[in-house]
Motif scaffolding. Structure first.
Motif, PDB file in Angstrom:
ATOM      1  N   ASP A  59      36.578  22.174  33.896  1.00 20.54           N
ATOM      2  CA  ASP A  59      36.388  20.711  34.622  1.00 20.54           C
ATOM      3  C   ASP A  59      34.790  20.727  34.753  1.00 20.54           C
ATOM      4  O   ASP A  59      34.213  21.676  35.669  1.00 20.54           O
ATOM      5  N   GLY A  60      34.037  20.111  34.207  1.00 19.70           N
ATOM      6  CA  GLY A  60      32.907  19.691  34.599  1.00 19.70           C
ATOM      7  C   GLY A  60      32.516  18.864  35.617  1.00 19.70           C
ATOM      8  O   GLY A  60      33.139  17.581  35.797  1.00 19.70           O
ATOM      9  N   ARG A  61      31.452  19.021  36.656  1.00 16.92           N
ATOM     10  CA  ARG A  61      31.456  18.313  37.837  1.00 16.92           C
ATOM     11  C   ARG A  61      29.936  18.190  37.929  1.00 16.92           C
ATOM     12  O   ARG A  61      29.145  18.867  37.930  1.00 16.92           O
ATOM     13  N   GLN A  62      29.406  16.727  37.703  1.00 23.57           N
ATOM     14  CA  GLN A  62      28.211  16.127  37.663  1.00 23.57           C
ATOM     15  C   GLN A  62      27.485  16.850  38.993  1.00 23.57           C
ATOM     16  O   GLN A  62      27.649  16.908  39.916  1.00 23.57           O
ATOM     17  N   GLY A  63      26.389  17.693  38.332  1.00 24.37           N
ATOM     18  CA  GLY A  63      25.437  18.231  39.164  1.00 24.37           C
ATOM     19  C   GLY A  63      25.729  19.373  40.163  1.00 24.37           C
ATOM     20  O   GLY A  63      25.246  19.981  40.948  1.00 24.37           O
ATOM     21  N   LYS A  64      27.115  19.851  39.903  1.00 25.21           N
ATOM     22  CA  LYS A  64      27.582  21.000  40.374  1.00 25.21           C
ATOM     23  C   LYS A  64      27.861  22.065  39.823  1.00 25.21           C
ATOM     24  O   LYS A  64      27.913  23.233  39.919  1.00 25.21           O
ATOM     25  N   GLY A  65      28.189  21.941  38.257  1.00 30.07           N
ATOM     26  CA  GLY A  65      28.574  23.262  37.371  1.00 30.07           C
ATOM     27  C   GLY A  65      29.833  22.689  36.786  1.00 30.07           C
ATOM     28  O   GLY A  65      30.511  21.741  36.680  1.00 30.07           O
TER      29      GLY A  65
END
Length: 75
Positions: A59-65
């Protein structure tokens, strides 16, 4: 014929997830760290991430990794 590099990377990360080495909620290394670890270009790593995302393993999280999916999909 050998497997494309991005599928090799995806398979390796998938095996780390299924073996429990990477657990749900764990953060994956940065793209640059993955490039260095696998000796691959960012295009290869990005393609591998797309495969794993399509399989709902990450799961990609914008700005978090990028994280291992929590919960993991049931197969």
């Amino acid at each position: 014929m050998s497997e494309p590099a991005y599928l090799q990377v995806a398979r390796d990360i998938r095996e780390q997830i299924s073996s429990g080495k990477l657990k749900p909620g764990d953060k994956l290394p940065s793209f640059s760290a993955l490039c260095e670890h696998y000796g691959a270009s960012s295009t290869v790593i990005r393609s591998a991430m797309l495969v794993l995302k399509a399989e709902q393993l990450i799961d990609g999280r914008q700005g978090k990794g990028v994280y291992v999916a929590d919960p993991l999909p049931k197969h």
